[in-house]
Design a protein around this motif. Structure first.
Motif, PDB file in Angstrom:
ATOM      1  N   LEU A   1      18.227  27.791 -25.863  1.00 50.26           N
ATOM      2  CA  LEU A   1      17.740  28.901 -26.654  1.00 50.26           C
ATOM      3  C   LEU A   1      16.523  29.595 -26.109  1.00 50.26           C
ATOM      4  O   LEU A   1      16.465  30.578 -26.295  1.00 50.26           O
ATOM      5  N   ASN A   2      15.656  28.779 -25.741  1.00 50.45           N
ATOM      6  CA  ASN A   2      14.439  29.436 -24.999  1.00 50.45           C
ATOM      7  C   ASN A   2      14.726  30.368 -23.982  1.00 50.45           C
ATOM      8  O   ASN A   2      14.295  31.339 -23.826  1.00 50.45           O
ATOM      9  N   GLU A   3      15.768  30.009 -23.083  1.00 47.98           N
ATOM     10  CA  GLU A   3      16.214  30.642 -21.874  1.00 47.98           C
ATOM     11  C   GLU A   3      16.836  31.997 -22.472  1.00 47.98           C
ATOM     12  O   GLU A   3      16.460  32.891 -21.752  1.00 47.98           O
ATOM     13  N   LYS A   4      17.762  31.668 -23.244  1.00 50.59           N
ATOM     14  CA  LYS A   4      18.431  32.969 -23.842  1.00 50.59           C
ATOM     15  C   LYS A   4      17.144  34.123 -24.709  1.00 50.59           C
ATOM     16  O   LYS A   4      17.312  35.222 -24.279  1.00 50.59           O
ATOM     17  N   MET A   5      16.277  33.352 -25.187  1.00 48.32           N
ATOM     18  CA  MET A   5      15.367  34.319 -25.796  1.00 48.32           C
ATOM     19  C   MET A   5      14.416  35.041 -24.774  1.00 48.32           C
ATOM     20  O   MET A   5      14.149  36.222 -24.798  1.00 48.32           O
ATOM     21  N   HIS A   6      14.000  34.317 -23.704  1.00 44.29           N
ATOM     22  CA  HIS A   6      13.196  34.708 -22.485  1.00 44.29           C
ATOM     23  C   HIS A   6      13.975  35.824 -21.975  1.00 44.29           C
ATOM     24  O   HIS A   6      13.589  36.977 -21.455  1.00 44.29           O
ATOM     25  N   GLU A   7      15.180  35.598 -21.511  1.00 42.73           N
ATOM     26  CA  GLU A   7      16.096  36.672 -21.004  1.00 42.73           C
ATOM     27  C   GLU A   7      15.980  38.200 -21.569  1.00 42.73           C
ATOM     28  O   GLU A   7      15.968  39.031 -21.183  1.00 42.73           O
ATOM     29  N   ILE A   8      16.261  37.933 -23.250  1.00 46.40           N
ATOM     30  CA  ILE A   8      16.436  39.171 -24.107  1.00 46.40           C
ATOM     31  C   ILE A   8      14.828  39.584 -24.003  1.00 46.40           C
ATOM     32  O   ILE A   8      14.923  40.867 -23.964  1.00 46.40           O
ATOM     33  N   ARG A   9      13.857  38.701 -24.028  1.00 44.51           N
ATOM     34  CA  ARG A   9      12.622  39.408 -24.012  1.00 44.51           C
ATOM     35  C   ARG A   9      12.264  40.159 -22.555  1.00 44.51           C
ATOM     36  O   ARG A   9      11.575  41.300 -22.881  1.00 44.51           O
TER      37      ARG A   9
END
Length: 101
Positions: free
Chosen positions: A36-44
């Motif tokens: 989840l952290n990776e996905k959120m970093h990608e989006i941000r």
């Protein structure tokens, strides 16, 4: 053996979240939190979505889509496997029928 829950800390987008989790599931929780952290970093980092809540919703939508795709693929594979089993059973029935003659 009872499954005792403990409070575990995970970090997502540089924030700490404390989550109650059975000890047996902690490694899975850490793996999910990292994903989840990776996905959120990608989006941000794309710069197209602003705000933690919107980033979280977009990540949830992306992960939900991946889950649905995976389920669909598993169902397709399951159906293909069943068809293959049915074909093999048909061949086996034919072979047994020819031996009985």
């Amino acid at each position: 053996m009872t499954d005792k829950s403990s409070v575990t800390s995970v970090h997502i987008l540089d924030k700490e979240y404390r989550v109650a989790c059975p000890k047996d599931n902690q490694e899975a929780l850490y793996t999910a939190a990292r994903y989840l952290n990776e996905k959120m970093h990608e989006i941000r980092s794309s710069g197209k979505v602003v705000g933690i809540e919107r980033i979280a919703v977009m990540a949830a939508l992306n992960i939900s889509y991946e889950l649905m795709q995976s389920r669909r693929q598993n169902e397709d594979e399951k159906q293909d496997t069943q068809e293959h089993i049915d074909q093999l059973l048909g061949k086996l029935d034919q072979a047994l029928a020819s031996v009985e003659r």
